[in-house]
Structure formats: C-alpha cells, structure tokens
Write an enzyme that holds these catalytic residues in place. Structure first.
Site, PDB file in Angstrom:
ATOM      1  N   GLU A  38       2.419  -1.523 -10.655  1.00  0.00           N
ATOM      2  CA  GLU A  38       1.695  -1.927  -9.410  1.00  0.00           C
ATOM      3  C   GLU A  38       0.006  -1.941  -9.430  1.00  0.00           C
ATOM      4  O   GLU A  38      -0.330  -0.973  -9.312  1.00  0.00           O
ATOM      5  CB  GLU A  38       2.221  -0.778  -8.436  1.00  0.00           C
ATOM      6  CG  GLU A  38       1.710  -1.155  -6.858  1.00  0.00           C
ATOM      7  CD  GLU A  38       1.912  -0.157  -6.079  1.00  0.00           C
ATOM      8  OE1 GLU A  38       2.809   1.012  -6.214  1.00  0.00           O
ATOM      9  OE2 GLU A  38       1.731  -0.381  -4.697  1.00  0.00           O
ATOM     10  N   LYS A  50       5.158  -4.806  -9.401  1.00  0.00           N
ATOM     11  CA  LYS A  50       5.060  -4.547  -7.725  1.00  0.00           C
ATOM     12  C   LYS A  50       3.611  -5.045  -7.400  1.00  0.00           C
ATOM     13  O   LYS A  50       2.721  -4.249  -7.174  1.00  0.00           O
ATOM     14  CB  LYS A  50       5.266  -3.115  -7.478  1.00  0.00           C
ATOM     15  CG  LYS A  50       5.132  -2.686  -5.962  1.00  0.00           C
ATOM     16  CD  LYS A  50       5.563  -1.446  -5.783  1.00  0.00           C
ATOM     17  CE  LYS A  50       5.232  -0.830  -4.296  1.00  0.00           C
ATOM     18  NZ  LYS A  50       5.998   0.328  -3.562  1.00  0.00           N
TER      19      LYS A  50
HETATM   20  P1  13P Z   1       3.061  -0.545   1.575  1.00  0.00           P
HETATM   21  O1  13P Z   1       4.353  -1.315   1.305  1.00  0.00           O
HETATM   22  O2  13P Z   1       2.807   0.647   2.494  1.00  0.00           O
HETATM   23  O3  13P Z   1       1.804  -0.951   0.916  1.00  0.00           O
HETATM   24  O4  13P Z   1       3.332   0.895   0.006  1.00  0.00           O
HETATM   25  C1  13P Z   1       3.859   0.450  -1.132  1.00  0.00           C
HETATM   26  C2  13P Z   1       3.559   1.398  -2.073  1.00  0.00           C
HETATM   27  O5  13P Z   1       4.205   1.855  -2.798  1.00  0.00           O
HETATM   28  C3  13P Z   1       2.165   1.696  -2.156  1.00  0.00           C
HETATM   29  O6  13P Z   1       1.887   2.319  -3.476  1.00  0.00           O
END
Ligand code: 13P
Length: 340
Positions: free
Chosen positions: A177, A219
């Site tokens: 991510e 992600k």
């Molecule tokens: P949000 O969808 O609230 O951005 O959170 C996703 C997430 O896992 C952040 O690390």
C-alpha cells in the site's frame, strides 16, 4: 515459500465481485475516530465496535477478506468466540496490518517513512500461526511544493519490498500500500504524475527483492485532485486518470488492485470504482477492487455511536456500503439505492 498457496490466496481475495474491509485502524487512529463522535476511547469500546463489524449478517456476500490490527486479532466476541473464528465461519479471510506506523524521515522535512521491519519475520510467523493469511503495510507519500523527494519515495518503496518478501516467505500474501495523500490542493494531473512515479519505484523494488507478483495485491490511492483543490474532477475523469496511471505502471502479473478510500466520502468512492469497472474492466489485466476502511465503515460508526441499542441499524449500514462496493466491482452501482 508455497507459491501456489500465495497465488490462491491473492486470487481468492479479489475473486468474483468481492473486496476487502480494512478494519485495521491502530488504537490511536480508532480512538481519534471515536473521539470525534464522543465515543469512549477504551479497549472495550474498540472490541465492541469490532464485534459489531465481524458479526454483521451477510457481510461475507461482499467482503472477501478483513484486515485486522494487532489488538483486534486477539479479541473475542462477548461470548468468547475469537474474531478470527467468526470471520472464517463467514467465509472472510483474516489478514493483519504489520507496519508499526509512519515516522518522520530524517533530513526530509514534512515526509514520512513507514517502520516495522525489525522483528517482522518473527511477528509474521506468529500471525500466520493465529490464522492470518495475508498482511498489509502502508507507506504514505505527502504532496507539497517540493515534495515528495526521491529519498522519501525510494526509502518507502524499499521498505514495502522488504516487507513483501518477508510476507511471502511466511506464506502470507502481502498487500502493498503506497498511499499518495489527497490533502492540500494538488491538481489531478500532479496526483497522477506522482502516483505513477511512486508505483514505478515500488515495482522496481519488488522486482529487486524477488517478490512474486502473482502472490501479492496492490492497494493504491485513486488518482484525485487534492481535497482543497479549486478544480475538482468528475467521476469519469477520476476513473480515466486512475486506470491510465495504473496501466502504465502495474505489471499484468499482479492479480488485483484494491483501492484505499483515503478520506473520500462513501458516496464518491463507490461511483468512482464503478466507473472504472464500467469503462475498463474488459481491458484491465487485474481486478479493480476495493479495500476501504472509512468508505465502508464511517456511516455505521456514526449510527452506532457507542450504543448497544444502535448495533442492528449500524450493521445494516455496514452491509449496505459493502454491497454498494460489490455492485461497483460489477459496474452495476446505482446511486439511486443510496437514497432508499
Ligand atoms: P481508508 O479507506 O480509510 O483510506 O483506509 C484504508 C487503509 O487501510 C489505510 O491504510
């Protein structure tokens, strides 16, 4: 490393039209969200809220996997059933956030580096023994006049790749991510250019660290103008800019892209994901899925408000948001259902 097991888990997380529910807020972040609504910031309140989520009837119809936090993975329902068991019985694959947070990056004012590599091999083995089958690590890239710097992008990409390699060694699918933040006023074009540069660096590092792309998920942020940008974008512009950026930078071997919501409202995240699937599903080599926290949970959290008597109504709201996002994966989201 069991390559088949990793590939099966990664494919399972984005199979059909389901997506992920991120419920891995750290205690500090969860407390911050509770404080905004006047909810008690205690371990019991966090446990009760997570019990509400994991026991939502029908959640497994739309949710393939749930990302837990260290405190949550050890918690149980009031009747003593471990959350991991509840999720597994609902057909939801349990996962775990394993980074230890974003800290200031030395000599890089305003920029962060995500930490958590020390002792990670041992922690991953413990989480795998508890039943986790995938993991998550979030890097944050802030935008500003002179940032992000090369130093910030490279340090975060390197850490993501080291984490991903350790996950695969432990038999856990890494969710990678790299989040380009939507704070401030950058334009859509600036967000696209920075997201593309970040993703190129991340995939270069994943290659260098020998991460098996078939056994991971990405992600990313959607490509958006900053929340304070004077010119906002249409749903179609966001879909086009996001998928164009991803087509240029994400290898086809990656099975799925599961977006974070990043502070978008629930009613914007779903139509944007829907538009991507309507326009690009037939061309995209990877699934276009979701891994939302706020864009799935926020309405339910506001309804719950810490009150036992609101649990059923909050669960209905959570179910509804999960279903809207499942519909968006199919390209069948209908904004009219938001008002019913
Ligand atoms: P949000 O969808 O609230 O951005 O959170 C996703 C997430 O896992 C952040 O690390």
């Amino acid at each position: 490393m069991n390559a088949q097991q990793l590939t099966d888990t990664a494919n399972g997380l984005v199979a059909g039209d389901k997506g992920l529910l991120a419920m891995d807020e750290s205690n500090a972040t969860c407390n911050k969200r509770f404080a905004q609504l006047g909810i008690a910031q205690t371990e019991e309140a966090r446990r009760a809220y997570r019990e509400l989520i994991v026991t939502t009837p029908g959640l497994g119809e739309s949710i393939s996997g749930a990302i837990l936090y260290d405190e949550t993975i050890c918690q149980k329902k009031k009747d003593g059933t471990p959350f991991i068991k509840v999720l597994t019985a609902a057909g939801i694959i349990p996962g775990i956030k394993v980074d230890t947070g974003a800290k200031d990056l030395a000599a890089h004012a305003g920029e962060k580096i995500t930490e958590g590599l020390d002792g990670l091999r041992e922690r991953l083995a413990e989480y795998a023994a508890m039943g986790a089958r995938f993991a998550k690590w979030r890097a944050v890239i802030a935008l500003g006049d002179d940032i992000p710097s090369r130093g910030c992008i490279e340090a975060n990409a390197h850490a993501l790749a080291r984490y991903a390699g350790l996950c695969q060694e432990a038999g856990l699918v890494p969710i990678v991510e790299p989040e380009v933040l939507m704070d401030g006023a950058p334009t859509l074009e600036r967000c696209r250019a920075v997201t593309e540069a970040v993703l190129h660096t991340v995939f270069d590092q994943l290659y260098t660290q020998r991460v098996m792309l078939e056994g991971m998920l990405l992600k990313p942020n959607m490509v958006l103008p900053g929340l304070a940008a004077p010119k906002q974008a249409t749903v179609a512009e966001v879909a086009e800019a996001t998928v164009t950026c991803l087509l240029r930078s994400v290898p086809a071997a990656v099975p799925g892209i599961a977006f974070l919501s990043g502070g978008q409202s629930s009613e914007l995240a779903s139509p944007r994901l829907n538009a991507m699937n309507v326009a690009f599903k037939s061309r995209a080599p990877w699934a276009l899925a979701f891994s939302f926290a706020r864009a799935i949970q926020q309405p339910a959290l506001e309804i719950w408000h810490g009150e036992e008597s609101n649990v059923a109504a909050a669960q209905q709201a959570l179910y509804h948001r999960a279903r809207c996002n499942r519909d968006a994966r199919r390209g069948q989201y209908d904004a009219a259902t938001e008002r019913t």
